[in-house]
Each structure stands twice: as structure tokens, then as C-alpha cells.
Scaffold this active site. Structure first.
Site, PDB file in Angstrom:
ATOM      1  N   CYS A  89      -4.017  -5.741   5.964  1.00 28.40           N
ATOM      2  CA  CYS A  89      -4.982  -4.862   5.308  1.00 28.40           C
ATOM      3  C   CYS A  89      -6.293  -5.602   5.056  1.00 28.40           C
ATOM      4  CB  CYS A  89      -4.418  -4.315   4.005  1.00 28.40           C
ATOM      5  SG  CYS A  89      -3.984  -5.578   2.781  1.00 28.40           S
ATOM      6  N   HIS A 334      -3.536  -5.035  -2.416  1.00 23.97           N
ATOM      7  CA  HIS A 334      -3.897  -4.332  -1.189  1.00 23.97           C
ATOM      8  C   HIS A 334      -5.414  -4.257  -1.075  1.00 23.97           C
ATOM      9  CE1 HIS A 334      -3.776  -1.531   2.108  1.00 23.97           C
ATOM     10  NE2 HIS A 334      -4.379  -0.588   1.411  1.00 23.97           N
TER      11      HIS A 334
END
EC number: 3.4.19.12
Length: 530
Positions: A89, A334
Site C-alpha cells: 500500500c 495502512h
């Protein structure tokens, strides 16, 4: 003789002597004489006066400004989402911010570099050109980022998005150079990448005893901001350029009067970049804990108050991308980003999921990296839309083409990664690895005059560092290698472990739901060793 100049390893330094107090005629220049000078100084008396207009008046221009694309080539609509290949990510969020950087995207879409590049294999500019072209020309789809983009960096676990971002920018900058050893430091600062992202710091120290002034100039590609005591980006910038008094134990050793004397020090921006990368220092270098506070940042930012010449009118920048970290520490969490398409609409780019957003939502994030572009540059690179060309929107046709309900259409040609020559990845890894890049960052460590970010062990306690890598030593001790050391371009359904960190498919309506607990299984510790 009123002034003399030095060129020290990519750093310009000038000493102005408004008052000479020494009885020895050569005493005022002792500081200069102690430094080995090149046979011919790159700055002459004639070129010094034009310093603010062009920092490299006699350096070889590697990428003349007129070679920057003047016309807009970007599609108006938002491009593709990026598949998460397992703990990537941070790669996807960084790539999306670069993809929607107008001058970089227009240059890549012009294919000017690839037409003249003699390297091809292992060239980051060629690799980024292929990625940006695919991403912008395939709206409504999900594409796999090329394995070569993260070759030498990705270790199968989550890394720092800002470090990957600067790793990529640095690799593109090196790709602009005809030969690493044949080009002087100052010519390197004339590359296309420096023209887009680069500027110059000015550190001025004035001796309060003899009134001698020392000016030092140093290039930058990003600006790190300490947010511990700041509630907004403007406050952090004000702290950065706040004058500092040097006295007592921190007294300045003046090269003019050759005495330790009280002095005033000021850090300002001599030149500001076309594209400004502002890094909010959210993570502790020692513990990795996150400063999870809201720091306000504006849609339009005036940088003129922080320039060396603050009274020349507004210097307005507009926000076009935001890189966000969700989580409580750098050990997990994230990364995703928000980008502004050419049509003016904001989008949230969360791995494969692409959803429309609003400026209100964009400005309410706990941002990690902010991307600003000069307003005049944004308008110039978006001129085709302002002239009335109808922006292409994602309609029913695109909705039919995109994958839905969590099923990845891997037979779609857009999802098939281009065949990679095995020598490409091998060479890219050899030329630019994570450890090698961090070693070079340490070797080219910013001079003490510009250490405005954190305390240096060999400097007074109130001297700070602009930017320093979170990774310096103990990498292998704290981060054992995992089985997968590179991105794996798989044509099969992701495993359960990969799916935990894989975003859903591209959807402008946000119908797909993201899996929970992304990246929480891949912890890492950030430790700085002084």
C-alpha cells in the site's frame, strides 16, 4: 574586495565582509584559505549577482527549462486503481501522488525521455513513464504496478511511504544524468527532476561582533516539518524560518574576525520548487510512535513569507495530492492517498479502490505528505480543460468494464503486467537498492547549517536536521528478511495473507468494502542510531 565565494560539494557558500576588524590583511580570508578551492570557481563576480534568478549560471544544463512540456497531455478523468500485491500500500499511495503531479505526468506522456534514453533496462524514468501512461490511460480499471518500480526496495513487508517516495524521486533524478561520475554536483541540480521538485535553502549567519555575513545555499527536493508544537502547516513553516540566536556555548566561530562571537542565524528559501513536497514528521525516530494530531493544511498556501526576499508579492501554491497514513504507529497501519484529477475533482486512491471525494474530506485527514504546485503551473498544465475541452467522465461503459464484487478480472489486458526482462529487475536491484540508497543518504548528509529537523549529537542542542532517514543501522537486526523479497506479479487469486492487505477493485461509487486490519501482521521498528 567586498566578498568571496566557495563551492563546497554541492553547496554554495558566500562570505560578505561589511566590516573588517583584523589588523592582518589576510585574516578576514583565513576561513576561505583553510578550504581547498577548485582551480576555477564556478561563480565569477559577474554571475554572483544573478544567483537568485539562476543558481547554476555556468553549470552544464542537463535538462533546459524549455524542454519541459508546455502543452497538457493528461486525460481529464481519473485513472486506474493499483492492485496491492501484499504489503505494498505504501508503494501504491506514493505512485498515485507522482502520477498526478502535472509537470511530471505531462513529461512522461510526451515520451521524450524514452525516445532518447540509451539505458532502457534499469532506467527509473522509463519505468515510471510506462506506469504513468498505463495508469492515466486506463480509467475504471485496476493495474498491477511493475515489479521494477520497487526492485531493490520492497522486502515483502510494509515500508515507509515517504522513504519510498524519495527513493523513487532520487532514482529518477539519477536517470537524468549521462554519467554519475562525470557530472559535478551543481549540474546535477539542473536535471528535469530538480526543476520540478527542487529548490534552494539559504542559511545566513551574521556575526554580531564584526558584522560579517556568511551565506550558504543547499538544494532540497522535499521539506520536513516538525509538528510537535504546530497546529498548522503555516505554524510549522514559521518555526522553520524563525531567527535563531547563537551565543554562549553555541557562539559562532566567525571566519571573518576569527573569534567565537554571538551571531544571528536565519534559514529561508532562496528558491521555491514548482512542486512542493511537505513532509509532516509524524513518527518518532526512536520508538516509531505516531503523532496522531490534526494539523491543519490549506488548499492554497502562500510561501512568500518564508522566502529570502519576502516582499515580492504572493507565491501561491495549490494542493493537488495528499498521502495519508491510517494507524497508531509506523509498525502497522495502512497508506492511501487523495489526488486531484485534471478536471478538478478529488479522488481517494486506496489501492485498487477509486472513489470520488470532496475538498472538505481531503482537508480533514491526518496527512503525512502534502503535495503543492505553484498555482500558475497548475493552470498552465490544465489549460486544455479551461479552454472548454469536455472532460471524459467514467460512465456506464467504464462501469461494465471494471471488476466488481471483489472478483478480479485477471484476463483483462489492462491487468496483465508487461513482460519484464529478468535482467531489468536484476540490474535495477544492483544499481539502486534500499541499503545502498540509505548509505548514499548518510554519505551526502545535509551540512550542519541546514540541520533544522532534529538534534545532532555533535551540534548544539538547539540545532535541527531538515531530513534524516528513519533507517540508519540495525536494519537486519530489527527487520529480518521475509521469504518474499520482491514484488511478485502473480496471475492467480491472492492468498489469504495477501488479501488482508489488498484493496478492493476500482469503483467510483465506493460499493466495494475494504478488508479490515490491513498491514497489521507486518510490524517493523524504526530505530535511528546516532
Amino acid at each position: 574586495m567586498e566578498e568571496d565565494s566557495l563551492y563546497l560539494g554541492g553547496e554554495w557558500q558566500f562570505n560578505h565582509f561589511s566590516k573588517l576588524t583584523s589588523s592582518r590583511p589576510d585574516a578576514a580570508f583565513a576561513e576561505i584559505q583553510r578550504t581547498s578551492l577548485p582551480e576555477k570557481s564556478p561563480l565569477s563576480c559577474e554571475t554572483r549577482v544573478d544567483l537568485c534568478d539562476d543558481l547554476a549560471p555556468v553549470a552544464r544544463q542537463l535538462a533546459p527549462r524549455e524542454k519541459l512540456p508546455l502543452s497538457n497531455r493528461r486525460p481529464a478523468a481519473v485513472g486506474a486503481g493499483l492492485q496491492n500485491m501484499g504489503n505494498t500500500c505504501y508503494v501504491n499511495a506514493s505512485l498515485q501522488c507522482l502520477t498526478y503531479t502535472p509537470p511530471l505526468a505531462n513529461y512522461m506522456l510526451s515520451r521524450e525521455h524514452s525516445q532518447t534514453c540509451h539505458r532502457h533496462k534499469g532506467c527509473m524514468l522509463c519505468t515510471m513513464q510506462a506506469h504513468i501512461t498505463r495508469a492515466l490511460h486506463n480509467p475504471g480499471h485496476v493495474i498491477q504496478p511493475s515489479q521494477a518500480l520497487a526492485a531493490g526496495f520492497h522486502r515483502g513487508k510494509q515500508e515507509d511511504a515517504h522513504e519510498f517516495l524519495m527513493f523513487t524521486v532520487d532514482a529518477m533524478k539519477k536517470a537524468c544524468l549521462p554519467g554519475h561520475k562525470q557530472v559535478d554536483h551543481h549540474s546535477k541540480d539542473t536535471t528535469l527532476i530538480h526543476q520540478i521538485f527542487g529548490g534552494y535553502w539559504r542559511s545566513q549567519i551574521k556575526c554580531l561582533h564584526c558584522h560579517g555575513i556568511s551565506d550558504t545555499f543547499d538544494p532540497y527536493l522535499d521539506i520536513a516539518l516538525d509538528i510537535q508544537a504546530a497546529q498548522s502547516v503555516q505554524q510549522a513553516l514559521e518555526q522553520l524560518v524563525k531567527p535563531e540566536e547563537l551565543n554562549g556555548e553555541n557562539a559562532y566561530h566567525c571566519g571573518v574576525c576569527l573569534q567565537r562571537a554571538p551571531a544571528s542565524k536565519m534559514l529561508t528559501l532562496l528558491t521555491s520548487a514548482k512542486v512542493l513536497i511537505l513532509v509532516l514528521k509524524r513518527f518518532s525516530d526512536v520508538t516509531g510512535n505516531k503523532i496522531a494530531k490534526n494539523v491543519q493544511y490549506p488548499e492554497c498556501l502562500d510561501m512568500q513569507p518564508y522566502m529570502s526576499q519576502p516582499n515580492t508579492g504572493p507565491l501561491v501554491y495549490v494542493l493537488y495530492a495528499v498521502l495519508v497514513h491510517a494507524g497508531w504507529s509506523c509498525h502497522n497501519g495502512h497508506y492511501f492517498s487523495y489526488v486531484k484529477a485534471q478536471e478538478g475533482q478529488w479522488y481517494k486512491m486506496d489501492d485498487a479502490e477509486v472513489t470520488a471525494s470532496s475538498i472538505t474530506s481531503v482537508l480533514s485527514q491526518q496527512a503525512y505528505v502534502l503535495f503543492y504546485i505553484q498555482k500558475s503551473e497548475w493552470e498552465r498544465h490544465s489549460e486544455s480543460v479551461s479552454r472548454g475541452r469536455e472532460p471524459r467522465a467514467l460512465g456506464a461503459e467504464d462501469t461494465d468494464r471494471r471488476a466488481t464484487q471483489g472478483e478480479l478480472k485477471r484476463d483483462h489486458p489492462c491487468l496483465q503486467a508487461p513482460e519484464l526482462d529478468e535482467h531489468l529487475v536484476e540490474r535495477a536491484t544492483q544499481e539502486s537498492t534500499l541499503d545502498h540508497w540509505k548509505f548514499l543518504q548518510e554519505q551526502n548528509k545535509t551540512k550542519p547549517e541546514f540541520n533544522v529537523r532534529k538534534v545532532e549529537g555533535t551540534l548544539p542542542p538547539d540545532v535541527l536536521v531538515i531530513h534524516q532517514s528513519k533507517y540508519k543501522c540495525g536494519m537486519k537486526n530489527h527487520h529480518p528478511e521475509q521469504q518474499s523479497s520482491l514484488l511478485k506479479l502473480s496471475s492467480t487469486t491472492p492468498t489469504h495473507q495477501e488479501s488482508m492487505n489488498t484493496g478492493t477493485l476500482a469503483s467510483l461509487r465506493g460499493r466495494a468494502r475494504r478488508s479490515k486490519g490491513k498491514n497489521k501482521h507486518s510490524k517493523r521498528a524504526l530505530l535511528v542510531c546516532q
